[in-house]
Design a protein around this motif. Structure first.
Motif, PDB file in Angstrom:
ATOM      1  N   GLU A 191     119.351  86.035  39.816  1.00  0.00           N
ATOM      2  CA  GLU A 191     117.942  85.942  40.190  1.00  0.00           C
ATOM      3  C   GLU A 191     117.764  86.136  41.696  1.00  0.00           C
ATOM      4  O   GLU A 191     118.688  85.909  42.476  1.00  0.00           O
ATOM      5  CB  GLU A 191     117.373  84.581  39.771  1.00  0.00           C
ATOM      6  CG  GLU A 191     117.317  84.370  38.268  1.00  0.00           C
ATOM      7  CD  GLU A 191     116.259  85.228  37.581  1.00  0.00           C
ATOM      8  OE1 GLU A 191     115.468  85.866  38.295  1.00  0.00           O
ATOM      9  OE2 GLU A 191     116.243  85.257  36.335  1.00  0.00           O
ATOM     10  N   ARG A 261     125.970  77.818  35.317  1.00  0.00           N
ATOM     11  CA  ARG A 261     124.714  77.896  36.066  1.00  0.00           C
ATOM     12  C   ARG A 261     124.674  76.884  37.208  1.00  0.00           C
ATOM     13  O   ARG A 261     124.322  77.221  38.339  1.00  0.00           O
ATOM     14  CB  ARG A 261     123.544  77.650  35.106  1.00  0.00           C
ATOM     15  CG  ARG A 261     122.166  77.729  35.753  1.00  0.00           C
ATOM     16  CD  ARG A 261     121.084  77.444  34.723  1.00  0.00           C
ATOM     17  NE  ARG A 261     121.188  76.083  34.207  1.00  0.00           N
ATOM     18  CZ  ARG A 261     120.503  75.612  33.171  1.00  0.00           C
ATOM     19  NH1 ARG A 261     119.667  76.407  32.522  1.00  0.00           N
ATOM     20  NH2 ARG A 261     120.646  74.363  32.770  1.00  0.00           N
ATOM     21  N   ARG A 271     121.098  81.603  41.565  1.00  0.00           N
ATOM     22  CA  ARG A 271     120.574  81.198  40.257  1.00  0.00           C
ATOM     23  C   ARG A 271     120.878  82.280  39.229  1.00  0.00           C
ATOM     24  O   ARG A 271     120.675  83.463  39.497  1.00  0.00           O
ATOM     25  CB  ARG A 271     119.067  80.962  40.325  1.00  0.00           C
ATOM     26  CG  ARG A 271     118.676  79.743  41.138  1.00  0.00           C
ATOM     27  CD  ARG A 271     117.182  79.474  41.029  1.00  0.00           C
ATOM     28  NE  ARG A 271     116.394  80.572  41.553  1.00  0.00           N
ATOM     29  CZ  ARG A 271     115.068  80.640  41.467  1.00  0.00           C
ATOM     30  NH1 ARG A 271     114.400  79.688  40.849  1.00  0.00           N
ATOM     31  NH2 ARG A 271     114.415  81.667  41.994  1.00  0.00           N
ATOM     32  N   THR A 273     120.389  83.568  35.096  1.00  0.00           N
ATOM     33  CA  THR A 273     119.642  83.497  33.844  1.00  0.00           C
ATOM     34  C   THR A 273     120.483  84.204  32.776  1.00  0.00           C
ATOM     35  O   THR A 273     121.116  85.227  33.067  1.00  0.00           O
ATOM     36  CB  THR A 273     118.275  84.191  33.994  1.00  0.00           C
ATOM     37  OG1 THR A 273     117.528  83.512  35.013  1.00  0.00           O
ATOM     38  CG2 THR A 273     117.489  84.153  32.698  1.00  0.00           C
ATOM     39  N   ARG A 275     121.242  85.668  28.633  1.00  0.00           N
ATOM     40  CA  ARG A 275     120.876  86.069  27.279  1.00  0.00           C
ATOM     41  C   ARG A 275     122.145  86.097  26.442  1.00  0.00           C
ATOM     42  O   ARG A 275     123.138  86.718  26.824  1.00  0.00           O
ATOM     43  CB  ARG A 275     120.221  87.447  27.249  1.00  0.00           C
ATOM     44  CG  ARG A 275     118.776  87.471  27.714  1.00  0.00           C
ATOM     45  CD  ARG A 275     118.275  88.901  27.828  1.00  0.00           C
ATOM     46  NE  ARG A 275     118.280  89.575  26.545  1.00  0.00           N
ATOM     47  CZ  ARG A 275     118.468  90.888  26.386  1.00  0.00           C
ATOM     48  NH1 ARG A 275     118.710  91.655  27.434  1.00  0.00           N
ATOM     49  NH2 ARG A 275     118.429  91.431  25.190  1.00  0.00           N
ATOM     50  N   ARG A 300     114.431  90.184  29.082  1.00  0.00           N
ATOM     51  CA  ARG A 300     114.914  89.671  30.370  1.00  0.00           C
ATOM     52  C   ARG A 300     113.783  89.537  31.383  1.00  0.00           C
ATOM     53  O   ARG A 300     113.708  88.573  32.136  1.00  0.00           O
ATOM     54  CB  ARG A 300     115.996  90.625  30.911  1.00  0.00           C
ATOM     55  CG  ARG A 300     116.635  90.196  32.240  1.00  0.00           C
ATOM     56  CD  ARG A 300     115.835  90.618  33.448  1.00  0.00           C
ATOM     57  NE  ARG A 300     116.423  90.227  34.688  1.00  0.00           N
ATOM     58  CZ  ARG A 300     116.339  89.039  35.258  1.00  0.00           C
ATOM     59  NH1 ARG A 300     115.693  88.073  34.648  1.00  0.00           N
ATOM     60  NH2 ARG A 300     116.884  88.789  36.421  1.00  0.00           N
ATOM     61  N   LEU A 303     111.890  86.256  31.118  1.00  0.00           N
ATOM     62  CA  LEU A 303     112.608  84.978  31.160  1.00  0.00           C
ATOM     63  C   LEU A 303     112.351  84.293  32.500  1.00  0.00           C
ATOM     64  O   LEU A 303     112.258  84.948  33.534  1.00  0.00           O
ATOM     65  CB  LEU A 303     114.110  85.207  30.982  1.00  0.00           C
ATOM     66  CG  LEU A 303     114.591  85.674  29.602  1.00  0.00           C
ATOM     67  CD1 LEU A 303     116.093  85.923  29.632  1.00  0.00           C
ATOM     68  CD2 LEU A 303     114.233  84.663  28.520  1.00  0.00           C
ATOM     69  N   GLU A 304     112.281  82.965  32.477  1.00  0.00           N
ATOM     70  CA  GLU A 304     112.147  82.211  33.713  1.00  0.00           C
ATOM     71  C   GLU A 304     113.532  82.007  34.333  1.00  0.00           C
ATOM     72  O   GLU A 304     114.529  81.947  33.608  1.00  0.00           O
ATOM     73  CB  GLU A 304     111.496  80.847  33.445  1.00  0.00           C
ATOM     74  CG  GLU A 304     110.003  80.913  33.125  1.00  0.00           C
ATOM     75  CD  GLU A 304     109.204  81.491  34.286  1.00  0.00           C
ATOM     76  OE1 GLU A 304     109.411  81.045  35.434  1.00  0.00           O
ATOM     77  OE2 GLU A 304     108.377  82.397  34.035  1.00  0.00           O
ATOM     78  N   PRO A 305     113.618  81.925  35.666  1.00  0.00           N
ATOM     79  CA  PRO A 305     114.924  81.722  36.313  1.00  0.00           C
ATOM     80  C   PRO A 305     115.655  80.512  35.740  1.00  0.00           C
ATOM     81  O   PRO A 305     115.085  79.425  35.617  1.00  0.00           O
ATOM     82  CB  PRO A 305     114.548  81.499  37.784  1.00  0.00           C
ATOM     83  CG  PRO A 305     113.239  82.202  37.956  1.00  0.00           C
ATOM     84  CD  PRO A 305     112.518  82.023  36.651  1.00  0.00           C
ATOM     85  N   GLY A 306     116.914  80.724  35.367  1.00  0.00           N
ATOM     86  CA  GLY A 306     117.719  79.628  34.840  1.00  0.00           C
ATOM     87  C   GLY A 306     117.680  79.493  33.332  1.00  0.00           C
ATOM     88  O   GLY A 306     118.406  78.680  32.760  1.00  0.00           O
ATOM     89  N   ASP A 307     116.842  80.294  32.645  1.00  0.00           N
ATOM     90  CA  ASP A 307     116.772  80.223  31.181  1.00  0.00           C
ATOM     91  C   ASP A 307     118.104  80.591  30.549  1.00  0.00           C
ATOM     92  O   ASP A 307     118.860  81.419  31.075  1.00  0.00           O
ATOM     93  CB  ASP A 307     115.702  81.184  30.653  1.00  0.00           C
ATOM     94  CG  ASP A 307     114.299  80.593  30.699  1.00  0.00           C
ATOM     95  OD1 ASP A 307     114.172  79.406  31.054  1.00  0.00           O
ATOM     96  OD2 ASP A 307     113.337  81.318  30.381  1.00  0.00           O
ATOM     97  N   SER A 404     112.844  90.520  37.181  1.00  0.00           N
ATOM     98  CA  SER A 404     112.051  89.620  36.350  1.00  0.00           C
ATOM     99  C   SER A 404     110.650  89.448  36.913  1.00  0.00           C
ATOM    100  O   SER A 404     110.395  89.713  38.093  1.00  0.00           O
ATOM    101  CB  SER A 404     112.725  88.245  36.266  1.00  0.00           C
ATOM    102  OG  SER A 404     112.655  87.582  37.520  1.00  0.00           O
TER     103      SER A 404
END
Length: 532
Positions: A191, A261, A271, A273, A275, A300, A303-307, A404
């Motif tokens: 991120e 993470r 950070r 993220t 999948r 992707r 997605l929010e950061p860290g998901d 993102s």
């Protein structure tokens, strides 16, 4: 250039050493002169010096405690004790702390200190050269192995799979598809890549750092995993496992990814993220999964950061985003001209949230945002914002590196806030360099910003830039950075649910107590008191 810190409650001594010694000519950078050990320690937590010159007897923290703390933080730091104490017990304590020199003030000659500094510099040069050579050789060996592994997996993804059985045998060298095993693939996204790339100076350094940390953390996980650096922004993790009714591989992998993470965030301030693909019991299925993970950016992007999410096909809107372009442009232009940065942020947030809910195709969103920003620049041509060094080509290159919606939101808001500040909120100067420095600060409030770093970007001598900035704005550059960070902290406290610790990290502070103290000095209240 090596950093030097002075700590002495005897102000005439500090003044003598600061003014008499030509630090830059000798190859040193004086990072600060402090009248007590506690203030010196606060600065050392932000940047530990290569050389510390300190008195022993000081208020709030003595020189020996300061030395011990700095040595713990930076074992290779050179220490020079400058004291009026000539008793043996003080010298003995200093020797235990591996102090390089113990000088008495009453017999101090600045020329003697200069000779000592040059001697210390020789030792630092030799150490740096030796360490650099060791790191280079180690990096070359590691890099060669990593490149072979990366190329093998990339060929597997992008070239036809002629013989699954032959590839399966080759993959066993990397611990994949051993007898009775399957594989669960994962893709990890870096991120805030624009800032990460800048912080690590080069993509090669970033790749090396990420690979080293992942190698360390993977060795301590419950699940076995193979790391493949697909590119600087995307990493692949392949988790081999034996199918079992007793074990849920997805839960095991998710727990491992949480550990990865947190480790990456703490060690490298990066950070990630994730999948997670589907279970693969054969090379053909693994190939299909990897192709999907590296090519499908729809899921992707939102997605929010860290998901940590399981891979699924993203259903994207077929509506025309440009149908609402004029309304967005008008609202943002009015907010910028209104000179209220909080209104600019709020207006941008509304449109970014609308995009998030509708799920427009990522390419269309990037095109829309870029056109919006360029059109605003043309319509607001009289603002300092337009005179920045950001050409359309530069903006296009930056937006291409954004992966993102969360990154795109902060990128857009950063540029819009700079425009709003250019209308009067930020100090405006006729000097291009000062305006560029202010804009750079606005766009990088999430990390440490040093005087030398900005001076280098502007191709100016640091001392000259410091004097120029103070003359044009009435405040020092560091004071300005602090003021802007504190104003941003107030916004985050007002408009988000982030904890004080999270805000501290978002603004690039390593020490929470120092952040709280700085905020109180700026506002008269602690962050919690301000939030009420």
């Amino acid at each position: 250039m090596y950093s030097v810190m002075l700590a002495d409650d005897d102000y005439p001594v500090i003044e003598l050493l600061s003014e008499t010694i030509d630090w830059e000519t000798l190859g040193f950078r004086l990072v600060g002169a402090f009248e007590n050990g506690e203030s010196a320690w606060e600065q050392a937590q932000l940047e530990a010096p290569d050389i510390l010159i300190t008195d022993i007897g000081m208020p709030r923290m003595d020189g020996l405690e300061l030395t011990a703390r700095i040595k713990e933080r930076k074992p290779g730091a050179r220490i020079v004790i400058l004291s009026c104490h000539n008793e043996f017990k003080f010298a003995q304590q200093a020797m235990r702390l591996n102090v390089q020199e113990y000088l008495l003030k009453e017999s101090l000659d600045p020329e003697d200190l200069v000779r000592l500094l040059l001697r210390l510099k020789e030792g630092l040069d030799e150490e740096r050269q030796l360490n650099g050579e060791r790191l280079r050789l180690r990096a070359l060996a590691s890099e060669s192995m990593e490149l072979r592994k990366e190329q093998t997996i990339k060929n597997f993804i992008h070239q036809p799979l002629l013989s699954p059985e032959i590839w399966k045998r080759e993959a066993r060298a990397y611990g994949l598809f051993l007898e009775g095993e399957c594989c669960l693939p994962v893709i990890a996204y870096v991120e805030d890549y624009l800032h990460v790339k800048h912080r690590f100076a080069s993509e090669q350094t970033l790749r090396f750092a990420v690979a080293n940390v992942l190698k360390e953390v993977l060795g301590h996980l419950e699940a076995r995993a193979l790391h493949v650096g697909y590119c600087e922004r995307r990493q692949l993790l392949l988790f081999p496992y034996k199918p079992s009714l007793k074990t849920n591989i997805y839960e095991t992998v998710e727990n491992s990814l949480r550990t990865i993470r947190e480790t990456m965030r703490k060690v490298l301030k990066i950070r990630l993220t994730f999948r997670i693909g589907s279970e693969c019991d054969a090379p053909e299925k693994l190939k299909r999964q990897l192709v999907e993970l590296v090519s499908d950016e729809g899921q992707r992007f939102y997605l929010e950061p860290g998901d940590i999410a399981r891979s699924r096909h993203a259903v994207l809107s077929q509506q025309d985003l440009f149908a609402c372009y004029d309304a967005a442009s008008s609202e943002l232009r009015e907010a910028i001209v209104g000179k209220r940065p909080e209104d600019v942020r709020a207006a941008a947030e509304v449109w970014m949230e609308r995009i998030r809910q509708e799920r427009y195709p990522p390419a269309a969103v990037k095109e829309w945002v870029l056109k919006l920003l360029l059109d605003l620049r043309l319509k607001l041509f009289s603002l300092p914002f337009v005179r920045s060094g950001y050409s359309p080509e530069t903006l296009h290159k930056e937006i291409a590196d954004i992966g993102s919606l969360a990154e795109l939101r902060e990128w857009l808001i950063g540029h819009l806030m700079t425009a709003a500040e250019g209308t009067g909120a930020a100090p405006y100067s006729k000097r291009y360099e000062v305006n560029e420095a202010c804009k750079y600060v606005s766009l990088n409030l999430n990390r440490k910003i040093g005087l030398e770093e900005v001076a280098e970007k502007l191709h100016l001598n640091a001392s000259y830039f410091s004097r120029l900035f103070k003359k044009e704005t009435g405040v020092t550059f560091i004071e300005y950075v602090t003021r802007m960070k504190m104003e941003r902290a107030k916004e985050l406290l007002d408009q988000t649910q982030h904890t004080v610790g999270e805000i501290c990290e978002l603004l690039g502070y390593d020490n929470q107590s120092y952040f709280i103290k700085t905020f109180k000095a700026h506002t008269g209240l602690t962050p919690m008191e301000y939030r009420g």
